[in-house]
Design an enzyme around this catalytic site. Structure first.
Site, mmCIF file in Angstrom:
data_model
loop_
_atom_site.group_PDB
_atom_site.id
_atom_site.type_symbol
_atom_site.label_atom_id
_atom_site.label_comp_id
_atom_site.label_asym_id
_atom_site.label_seq_id
_atom_site.Cartn_x
_atom_site.Cartn_y
_atom_site.Cartn_z
ATOM 1 N N TYR A 346 -37.235 -13.166 15.127
ATOM 2 C CA TYR A 346 -38.283 -14.212 15.706
ATOM 3 C C TYR A 346 -39.293 -13.673 16.525
ATOM 4 O O TYR A 346 -39.286 -12.536 16.936
ATOM 5 C CB TYR A 346 -37.425 -15.285 16.593
ATOM 6 C CG TYR A 346 -36.358 -15.931 15.794
ATOM 7 C CD1 TYR A 346 -36.606 -16.905 14.785
ATOM 8 C CD2 TYR A 346 -35.124 -15.430 15.808
ATOM 9 C CE1 TYR A 346 -35.698 -17.619 14.200
ATOM 10 C CE2 TYR A 346 -34.029 -16.349 15.323
ATOM 11 C CZ TYR A 346 -34.443 -17.121 14.212
ATOM 12 O OH TYR A 346 -33.258 -18.057 13.368
ATOM 13 N N GLU A 365 -44.319 -3.484 5.664
ATOM 14 C CA GLU A 365 -43.455 -2.285 6.237
ATOM 15 C C GLU A 365 -43.904 -1.008 5.327
ATOM 16 O O GLU A 365 -43.288 -0.980 4.299
ATOM 17 C CB GLU A 365 -41.945 -2.418 6.234
ATOM 18 C CG GLU A 365 -41.770 -3.507 7.133
ATOM 19 C CD GLU A 365 -41.644 -3.220 8.613
ATOM 20 O OE1 GLU A 365 -41.949 -2.033 8.876
ATOM 21 O OE2 GLU A 365 -41.475 -4.301 9.661
HETATM 22 ZN ZN LIG Z 1 -43.075 -2.226 13.581
#
Ligand SMILES: [Zn+2]
Length: 395
Positions: A346, A365
């Protein structure tokens, strides 16, 4: 480059003469008003720089223009019409088209390198605008660049986490190649980019956490006031290569008011190199700058670049709109990365954006391996993620 305008000319004429899209010339000269005469006005022409040239024997203006493959009129304009009494060995200006990127992302990409690159890009491409959206703990300016005049407001950022600084290098390379491609009307990764300029307005904050990035890349000077404090936070070690936080030891991507109260109790309770969510949301100048920017803008989507594991997080708390799935599927097709709808996590920036606005937000990512990713991964990461950058603008 700058030229001196003439009464009988229009911006459209310069766009034809220098072969640069008219919209880019207009956006580079917002100081001009529609009905202004161009006589004697300074006009910015994007995509060029001016070089000095030594006249050789028998050089005439016409022969020189032919030799250098430039228009005679262009030659006159960069010399401000002052071309009487030329002799051999006189120096004159010649316009040179920029055809290569100036950003080299494949290096330790520091805050200073980024700031200087942004300045140079602004000079070459004056339709790009730069804002300071706030200051870091150590008073570095947090920079935003804006490119485009399209209705879709797209925000991207990098280096929320200090040891993920390679994301800044990759984003700056995207930015430079995008600017180059729209100006010269060449394709980027097989795509014509000029329509993207009219489809989207890109807001880019390439380095959210400049102090942290400097700490990872350069450490601290011995006389720096913060040295003792950050070494203590780092459990006595002067090796900061795995530092993620800002200079107060707060993890900037655990700081946003999107169920922060669920994240806070299970994370470190004290400042440190990573994961400490702060004593309250938005306690840090860097997160406050990002929140203020987001509240004052009308972003249609946000994409935060992190490292690593080739995954794209695209949901939060069932609040993401259906269109998020369509966008993430395009990202996946273009990159080969894995889509992940929700995580047990969160209070990140993209979490907050989805939570608050119910619009598409993504955390990408980049790359794989162990942070900090070595810069030798730069080219691979660039190649696999340029399609995410572009889809972010065309979707
Ligand atoms: Zn990061």
């Amino acid at each position: 480059m700058k030229i001196k305008g003439r009464a009988e000319h229009s911006l459209w004429y310069y766009s034809q003469l220098f072969k640069v899209p008219l919209s880019l010339i207009s956006d580079s000269n917002i100081h001009l008003h529609v009905n202004d005469t161009l006589d004697d006005k300074v006009i910015n022409i994007p995509g060029y720089f001016v070089k000095e040239y030594d006249l050789a024997q028998n050089d005439s203006f016409d022969s020189l223009a032919t030799k250098l493959n430039i228009n005679t009129e262009a030659l006159h304009l960069v010399n401000h019409g002052d071309l009487t009494n030329l002799t051999e060995y006189s120096k004159i200006n010649i316009p040179v088209r920029v055809t290569e990127p100036i950003v080299n992302g494949e290096q330790k990409y520091t805050y200073l390198t980024m700031s200087e690159d942004i300045k140079r890009l602004e000079e070459i491409y004056p339709f790009m605008k730069t804002n300071t959206i706030g200051h870091s703990v150590q008073n570095r300016e947090i920079l935003e660049v804006i490119v485009g005049n399209g209705p879709k407001q797209v925000h991207m950022n990098g280096s929320f986490h200090a040891n993920e600084w390679i994301t800044t290098a990759v984003l700056m390379a995207f930015l430079n190649n995008y600017l180059l491609s729209i100006t010269n009307q060449t394709s980027l990764a097989g795509l014509k980019t000029e329509p993207l300029y009219h489809n989207a307005t890109l807001s880019l904050v390439p380095m959210v956490n400049p102090d942290g990035v400097e700490l990872v890349l350069n450490g601290l000077a011995n006389d720096d006031k913060s040295l003792e404090y950050v070494i203590a936070l780092n459990e006595g070690s002067p090796d900061f290569s795995n530092w993620k936080a800002n200079m107060n030891g707060v993890d900037l991507n655990k700081q946003f008011p999107a169920k922060w109260e669920l994240e806070q109790p299970r994370k470190p309770q004290q400042p440190g190199p990573r994961d400490f969510p702060g004593y309250r949301p938005l306690s840090e100048p860097e997160t406050m700058a990002m929140a203020t920017l987001t509240m004052n803008s009308n972003f249609d989507r946000v994409i935060a670049f992190h490292t690593q594991c080739k995954e794209i997080y695209w949901g939060f708390d069932d609040r993401e709109p259906p269109y998020s799935k369509i966008i993430v599927n395009e990202f996946v097709k273009n990159s080969g990365y894995r889509p992940v709808q929700t995580l047990d996590s969160y209070s990140g920036f993209k979490d907050w954006f989805i939570y608050e606005w119910k619009k598409p937000g993504f955390t990408v990512e980049l790359g794989e391996g162990e942070n900090p990713l070595p810069i030798t991964q730069f080219k691979n990461i660039y190649d696999e993620s340029i399609g995410i950058f572009l889809a972010g603008l065309y979707m």
